[in-house]
Scaffold this motif. Structure first.
Motif, PDB file in Angstrom:
ATOM      1  N   ARG A 199       0.848  -1.192   0.000  1.00  0.00           N
ATOM      2  CA  ARG A 199       0.000   0.000   0.000  1.00  0.00           C
ATOM      3  C   ARG A 199       0.882   1.240   0.000  1.00  0.00           C
ATOM      4  O   ARG A 199       1.833   1.340   0.774  1.00  0.00           O
ATOM      5  N   LEU A 200       0.546   2.180  -0.848  1.00  0.00           N
ATOM      6  CA  LEU A 200       1.289   3.436  -0.950  1.00  0.00           C
ATOM      7  C   LEU A 200       0.315   4.596  -0.890  1.00  0.00           C
ATOM      8  O   LEU A 200      -0.880   4.441  -1.112  1.00  0.00           O
ATOM      9  N   ASN A 211      -3.420  -3.181  -4.786  1.00  0.00           N
ATOM     10  CA  ASN A 211      -2.935  -1.885  -4.292  1.00  0.00           C
ATOM     11  C   ASN A 211      -2.439  -0.954  -5.395  1.00  0.00           C
ATOM     12  O   ASN A 211      -1.542  -0.133  -5.162  1.00  0.00           O
ATOM     13  N   LEU A 212      -3.022  -1.063  -6.582  1.00  0.00           N
ATOM     14  CA  LEU A 212      -2.624  -0.168  -7.667  1.00  0.00           C
ATOM     15  C   LEU A 212      -3.522   1.067  -7.761  1.00  0.00           C
ATOM     16  O   LEU A 212      -3.287   1.934  -8.596  1.00  0.00           O
ATOM     17  N   ASN A 220      -3.678   7.643 -12.353  1.00  0.00           N
ATOM     18  CA  ASN A 220      -3.435   8.129 -13.716  1.00  0.00           C
ATOM     19  C   ASN A 220      -2.469   7.241 -14.496  1.00  0.00           C
ATOM     20  O   ASN A 220      -1.935   7.662 -15.529  1.00  0.00           O
ATOM     21  N   LEU A 221      -2.261   6.031 -14.007  1.00  0.00           N
ATOM     22  CA  LEU A 221      -1.350   5.109 -14.687  1.00  0.00           C
ATOM     23  C   LEU A 221      -1.873   4.787 -16.079  1.00  0.00           C
ATOM     24  O   LEU A 221      -3.039   4.476 -16.261  1.00  0.00           O
ATOM     25  N   TRP A 222      -0.982   4.888 -17.092  1.00  0.00           N
ATOM     26  CA  TRP A 222      -1.413   4.509 -18.434  1.00  0.00           C
ATOM     27  C   TRP A 222      -0.534   3.450 -19.078  1.00  0.00           C
ATOM     28  O   TRP A 222      -0.866   2.939 -20.131  1.00  0.00           O
ATOM     29  N   PHE A 223       0.566   3.046 -18.423  1.00  0.00           N
ATOM     30  CA  PHE A 223       1.098   1.734 -18.789  1.00  0.00           C
ATOM     31  C   PHE A 223       1.807   1.057 -17.621  1.00  0.00           C
ATOM     32  O   PHE A 223       2.346   1.693 -16.735  1.00  0.00           O
ATOM     33  N   LEU A 224       1.679  -0.269 -17.639  1.00  0.00           N
ATOM     34  CA  LEU A 224       2.083  -1.095 -16.504  1.00  0.00           C
ATOM     35  C   LEU A 224       2.682  -2.395 -17.007  1.00  0.00           C
ATOM     36  O   LEU A 224       2.108  -3.078 -17.851  1.00  0.00           O
ATOM     37  N   LEU A 273      -7.940   1.502 -12.627  1.00  0.00           N
ATOM     38  CA  LEU A 273      -6.991   2.155 -13.546  1.00  0.00           C
ATOM     39  C   LEU A 273      -7.731   2.537 -14.825  1.00  0.00           C
ATOM     40  O   LEU A 273      -7.580   1.923 -15.880  1.00  0.00           O
ATOM     41  N   ARG A 274      -8.511   3.586 -14.755  1.00  0.00           N
ATOM     42  CA  ARG A 274      -9.406   3.975 -15.846  1.00  0.00           C
ATOM     43  C   ARG A 274      -8.676   4.521 -17.064  1.00  0.00           C
ATOM     44  O   ARG A 274      -9.256   4.632 -18.144  1.00  0.00           O
TER      45      ARG A 274
END
Length: 216
Positions: free
Chosen positions: A26-27, A48-49, A54-58, A74-75
């Protein structure tokens, strides 16, 4: 942990690959992070992402993940690499509909009946699946309310045709491409602005020549 575990290879990018990480902890909310490397670790669960809204690549390639889950928050996610994990079956409803590039190669789920059709049917904006292009997909997405997707990002994905693999430092190359486009656009905008200023100055000078001299 080593200093490399907190290395920022590019603004808004965090690289934590090959760090023997067993779980995603957790962050606090990290809204500015757009890109996250977690490949080649020992992660068993996607969790826990939501602290990366605003993540757009993982990249989670080369871990021990057995199930696709907890990705719906993660929309804005566009690129997801889950290759070479231990995913036996796939529920396409667990994948964000915003995805453009998805890699699940090296997982048992890719052999389930109708796998490709199920994934493509669930992801209307997908451009590439397991390094193979999607034909007849939707090229442009009507962004959901509140989306922060950039023009540079959309242009890159619409033009991208090469295979998506974490092994080829795809993310670093992608960032360089986007940074180069951004610099070119700023330069062109500045040049256009300077041209407009020169035209205005020329008009002022011509107007001054046409007007009669002011009375003393």
């Amino acid at each position: 942990p080593s200093s490399r575990s907190t290395e920022l290879v590019f603004p808004s990018t965090v690289r934590l690959d090959r760090e023997n990480i067993c779980a995603i902890g957790r962050l606090q909310s990290l809204r500015e992070i757009h890109s996250l490397y977690l490949q080649q670790n020992q992660i068993e669960k996607i969790e826990n992402l939501c602290c990366f809204p605003n993540l757009w690549f993982l990249s989670l390639a080369g871990n021990r993940i057995r199930r696709v889950e907890n990705l719906q928050p993660l929309r804005h996610l566009r690129v997801l690499d889950l290759s070479h994990n231990q995913i036996q079956t796939l529920d396409p409803d667990e994948l964000p509909r915003s995805l453009r590039l998805l890699d699940l190669t090296g997982n048992e789920c890719t052999h389930q009946d109708g796998y490709r059709e199920l994934v493509v049917g669930a992801l209307p904006h997908l451009l590439q699946l397991d390094a193979q292009p999607i034909h007849g997909g939707v090229g442009e997405e009507e962004e959901e309310e509140g989306s922060s997707s950039s023009e540079d990002e959309d242009e890159f994905f619409s033009e991208s045709s090469g295979p998506f693999t974490a092994d080829k430092d795809f993310f670093v190359d992608l960032h360089r491409e986007l940074a180069g486009r951004s610099r070119r656009r700023r330069r062109e905008a500045l040049e256009e602005h300077q041209t407009r200023l020169e035209e205005l100055e020329e008009l002022r000078e011509r107007r001054g020549l046409l007007l009669p001299p002011a009375p003393l």
